[in-house]
Motif scaffolding. Structure first.
Motif, PDB file in Angstrom:
ATOM      1  N   SER A  62      85.944 -21.369   2.335  1.00 15.77           N
ATOM      2  CA  SER A  62      86.980 -20.447   2.787  1.00 15.77           C
ATOM      3  C   SER A  62      86.775 -20.027   4.235  1.00 15.77           C
ATOM      4  O   SER A  62      87.622 -19.379   4.820  1.00 15.77           O
ATOM      5  N   ASN A  63      85.666 -20.407   4.819  1.00 15.87           N
ATOM      6  CA  ASN A  63      85.403 -20.134   6.227  1.00 15.87           C
ATOM      7  C   ASN A  63      84.643 -21.326   6.795  1.00 15.87           C
ATOM      8  O   ASN A  63      83.496 -21.550   6.437  1.00 15.87           O
ATOM      9  N   PRO A  64      85.259 -22.104   7.668  1.00 14.67           N
ATOM     10  CA  PRO A  64      84.618 -23.311   8.184  1.00 14.67           C
ATOM     11  C   PRO A  64      83.275 -23.047   8.853  1.00 14.67           C
ATOM     12  O   PRO A  64      82.447 -23.942   8.969  1.00 14.67           O
ATOM     13  N   ASN A  65      83.025 -21.829   9.304  1.00 13.42           N
ATOM     14  CA  ASN A  65      81.737 -21.513   9.916  1.00 13.42           C
ATOM     15  C   ASN A  65      80.639 -21.316   8.872  1.00 13.42           C
ATOM     16  O   ASN A  65      79.468 -21.218   9.218  1.00 13.42           O
ATOM     17  N   GLY A  66      81.023 -21.230   7.593  1.00 15.66           N
ATOM     18  CA  GLY A  66      80.034 -21.094   6.535  1.00 15.66           C
ATOM     19  C   GLY A  66      79.425 -19.716   6.421  1.00 15.66           C
ATOM     20  O   GLY A  66      78.514 -19.498   5.639  1.00 15.66           O
ATOM     21  N   VAL A  67      79.900 -18.768   7.205  1.00 18.99           N
ATOM     22  CA  VAL A  67      79.357 -17.411   7.184  1.00 18.99           C
ATOM     23  C   VAL A  67      80.507 -16.436   7.098  1.00 18.99           C
ATOM     24  O   VAL A  67      81.513 -16.580   7.787  1.00 18.99           O
ATOM     25  N   THR A  68      80.392 -15.466   6.216  1.00 20.92           N
ATOM     26  CA  THR A  68      81.425 -14.448   6.114  1.00 20.92           C
ATOM     27  C   THR A  68      80.761 -13.079   6.089  1.00 20.92           C
ATOM     28  O   THR A  68      79.637 -12.924   6.530  1.00 20.92           O
ATOM     29  N   TYR A  69      81.482 -12.088   5.607  1.00 21.66           N
ATOM     30  CA  TYR A  69      80.942 -10.739   5.535  1.00 21.66           C
ATOM     31  C   TYR A  69      79.506 -10.714   5.016  1.00 21.66           C
ATOM     32  O   TYR A  69      78.613 -10.185   5.651  1.00 21.66           O
ATOM     33  N   TYR A  70      79.316 -11.261   3.815  1.00 22.69           N
ATOM     34  CA  TYR A  70      78.028 -11.123   3.143  1.00 22.69           C
ATOM     35  C   TYR A  70      77.436 -12.466   2.745  1.00 22.69           C
ATOM     36  O   TYR A  70      76.655 -12.550   1.809  1.00 22.69           O
ATOM     37  N   ASN A  71      77.768 -13.509   3.457  1.00 19.95           N
ATOM     38  CA  ASN A  71      77.269 -14.837   3.137  1.00 19.95           C
ATOM     39  C   ASN A  71      76.539 -15.384   4.350  1.00 19.95           C
ATOM     40  O   ASN A  71      76.936 -15.151   5.487  1.00 19.95           O
ATOM     41  N   GLY A  72      75.469 -16.112   4.098  1.00 17.18           N
ATOM     42  CA  GLY A  72      74.751 -16.745   5.192  1.00 17.18           C
ATOM     43  C   GLY A  72      73.543 -15.946   5.635  1.00 17.18           C
ATOM     44  O   GLY A  72      73.428 -14.753   5.404  1.00 17.18           O
ATOM     45  N   ASP A  73      72.615 -16.632   6.283  1.00 13.45           N
ATOM     46  CA  ASP A  73      71.395 -15.970   6.717  1.00 13.45           C
ATOM     47  C   ASP A  73      71.488 -15.456   8.142  1.00 13.45           C
ATOM     48  O   ASP A  73      70.666 -14.646   8.570  1.00 13.45           O
ATOM     49  N   THR A  74      72.468 -15.902   8.905  1.00  9.08           N
ATOM     50  CA  THR A  74      72.672 -15.418  10.263  1.00  9.08           C
ATOM     51  C   THR A  74      74.083 -14.883  10.391  1.00  9.08           C
ATOM     52  O   THR A  74      75.043 -15.586  10.107  1.00  9.08           O
ATOM     53  N   GLY A  75      74.210 -13.656  10.821  1.00 10.66           N
ATOM     54  CA  GLY A  75      75.536 -13.091  11.041  1.00 10.66           C
ATOM     55  C   GLY A  75      76.107 -12.333   9.879  1.00 10.66           C
ATOM     56  O   GLY A  75      77.223 -11.830   9.953  1.00 10.66           O
ATOM     57  N   SER A  76      75.367 -12.194   8.772  1.00  9.87           N
ATOM     58  CA  SER A  76      75.866 -11.479   7.606  1.00  9.87           C
ATOM     59  C   SER A  76      75.832  -9.976   7.842  1.00  9.87           C
ATOM     60  O   SER A  76      74.858  -9.427   8.369  1.00  9.87           O
ATOM     61  N   SER A  77      76.885  -9.283   7.409  1.00  6.94           N
ATOM     62  CA  SER A  77      76.929  -7.832   7.553  1.00  6.94           C
ATOM     63  C   SER A  77      75.906  -7.128   6.682  1.00  6.94           C
ATOM     64  O   SER A  77      75.636  -5.943   6.875  1.00  6.94           O
ATOM     65  N   ILE A  78      75.329  -7.820   5.734  1.00  4.20           N
ATOM     66  CA  ILE A  78      74.387  -7.174   4.830  1.00  4.20           C
ATOM     67  C   ILE A  78      73.112  -6.747   5.557  1.00  4.20           C
ATOM     68  O   ILE A  78      72.386  -5.866   5.112  1.00  4.20           O
ATOM     69  N   ILE A  79      72.859  -7.335   6.708  1.00  2.00           N
ATOM     70  CA  ILE A  79      71.647  -7.011   7.458  1.00  2.00           C
ATOM     71  C   ILE A  79      71.952  -6.447   8.837  1.00  2.00           C
ATOM     72  O   ILE A  79      71.096  -5.840   9.480  1.00  2.00           O
TER      73      ILE A  79
END
Length: 500
Positions: A62-79
């Motif tokens: 759903s996001n070609p960058n592979g990172v969204t609000y709370y997904n991914g190890d870089t750029g996630s809002s969770i951290i």
């Protein structure tokens, strides 16, 4: 913006269903069908709106960058709100993710700092697509609730954007009149919106959406994964606190507390973070442990690799603030070796009870405990000051963090500025690692001041922050994140933030 919204167009290409016997996963990630066929029935509106909820979580499809609000190890809002502040310290044995954020070295070309900008507008485009098509079916009570949920989602996403990409009204004397963000209220990939001329205007639009939602939304919506009247009241309390309207922050916060009074009882608190209890949760991003939905939200903090390999560890200064009687210490932190070195690891997002999938848990977007802290702080700053009630709220929270049946918490008796400091200290302890700390420092107009400790278990090690990594002065331009350059390239009407 055009590229960002086009991502959402592509995300609405085909439906698919996700079934699970567990009631907590009743929110279906169904956001994929041709726009011409979706909006023909109430059930399809529900499916499309649940797709907007999924946008908070997302995955690479759903996001070609592979990172969204709370997904991914870089750029996630969770951290993000913790790595920018003083709750965490970079572990040099990790993979050095989110390093540009930790070093405050981000710029408009640094897409790895956070995917929030594109992610939030993806969510907004999905709800606007729903709102733009409401006229296609009769406006029943069901559709009235759909509209309310959609407007609340739109407000929440815009709020996350404005606190990151603009000043916070209480941050400084010039903040309220400074530039806001683009508040998008229609689904049109060709539109090139401008930023609101002031932060106040943006906040007023957020509040208008939340207020409208409050009058129409259901009391309950079947799952903690969907917004309802209680959670909207909670978000109003949060937004008014940031705006500096402390009377309204207490008004809506008290209404929320009256409906959902539990801050998460001590006996349930560890279970909350293992998805084994919903006690004290107001709104949660559900993350079913299935093939599609298996989003490793905790990977931004650490991975399981011959032990726990952390990207960031708990700053020892913060760690020492958790007493041994504090149930949060068990819920949030695990002291364990990686290799031969012991560290204090963040484990809020490490595992779900009964599951072998590491880093896969629900995201607790809003909890009653925050509302208690919002209201307590607002009472101390309000023209209708009520320090007695502020202390009462603080003690209710502390009783469930420090007390036990055998040794109940002895209520505090603080007053004045000491009470304000106690509320803010409890906020740091309670909301650590929940994307709050940096934004709280920012709205208070304070500096980020990191400790002299390194990353190992007792604060040792040669990786303590120094020089430019030690302090971010109050009101430094880097408290406002840069608008991504690719967004400006696609929409020249967007104005970059000062300093970049």
């Amino acid at each position: 913006m055009k590229k960002i919204i086009n991502i959402s167009v592509l995300s609405l290409v085909s439906f698919f269903s996700l079934q699970c016997s567990d009631e907590r996963f009743d929110v279906l990630p169904n956001d994929k069908d041709s726009p011409e066929n979706i909006f023909t029935s109430e059930s399809n509106f529900r499916v499309a709106l649940d797709g907007a909820y999924d946008g908070f979580k997302g995955d690479s499809s759903s996001n070609p960058n592979g990172v969204t609000y709370y997904n991914g190890d870089t750029g996630s809002s969770i951290i993000l709100g913790d790595v920018l502040a003083d709750n965490l310290i970079l572990n040099t044995q990790g993979r050095q993710t989110n390093k540009a954020a930790y070093e405050w070295s981000y710029n408009p070309q640094t897409s790895a700092v956070t995917a929030l900008y594109s992610s939030a507008y993806l969510v907004i485009s999905r709800v606007n697509n729903v709102l733009d098509n409401l006229h296609k079916v009769p406006y029943t009570s069901f559709m009235k609730n759909i509209e309310a949920e959609a407007k609340a989602i739109r407000a929440i996403a815009h709020f996350d954007l404005v606190r990151a990409y603009a000043k916070i009204p209480t941050q400084s004397s010039d903040a309220a009149a400074s530039l806001g963000i683009a508040y998008v209220t229609t689904f049109d990939p060709q539109v090139k919106p401008t930023r609101d001329t002031s932060v106040t205007i943006t906040y007023d639009k957020i509040i208008a959406d939340l207020q409208d939602a409050l009058t129409k939304i259901n009391t309950t919506n079947g799952t903690i994964g969907r917004l309802n009247k209680t959670s909207v009241l909670g978000f109003l309390s949060r937004v008014y606190l940031y705006k500096g309207d402390y009377v309204k922050a207490t008004q809506y916060g008290e209404q929320c507390i009256a409906i959902s009074p539990s801050v998460g009882e001590a006996s349930n608190f560890v279970k909350i973070w293992r998805d084994d209890s919903n006690d004290g949760k107001l709104f949660t991003i559900l993350n079913a442990n299935l093939a599609y939905d298996n989003v490793t939200v905790g990977v931004a903090y650490n991975q399981n690799s011959s032990g726990i390999r952390s990207e960031y560890n708990v700053n020892f200064d913060l760690f020492t603030k958790y007493t041994n009687s504090d149930v949060r210490k068990e819920a949030y932190v695990l002291t364990a070796n990686y290799g031969a070195t012991p560290y204090n690891h963040v484990i809020k997002y490490r595992s779900r009870a009964g599951s072998s999938a590491g880093q896969v848990v629900d995201v607790k977007f809003l909890r009653s405990a925050e509302i208690y802290l919002n209201v307590a702080e607002a009472y101390m700053k309000s023209s209708a000051s009520n320090p007695v009630r502020a202390l009462q709220l603080l003690n209710i929270l502390r009783a469930q963090r420090y007390g036990t049946v055998a040794s109940p918490y002895v209520p505090g008796t603080e007053t004045g500025t000491v009470l304000v400091d106690a509320i803010l200290n409890e906020r740091r302890l309670e909301l650590a690692f929940e994307n709050d700390r940096f934004w709280t420092i920012k709205r208070l107009g304070q500096s980020v001041v990191r400790s002299d400790f390194g990353s190992s278990v007792n604060g040792g090690g040669g990786d303590a922050p120094t020089g430019a990594l030690k302090t971010l002065p109050a009101n430094n331009f880097r408290f406002v994140l840069p608008i991504p350059q690719d967004a400006i390239n696609l929409n020249p009407n967007l104005v970059q933030n000062p300093g970049y």
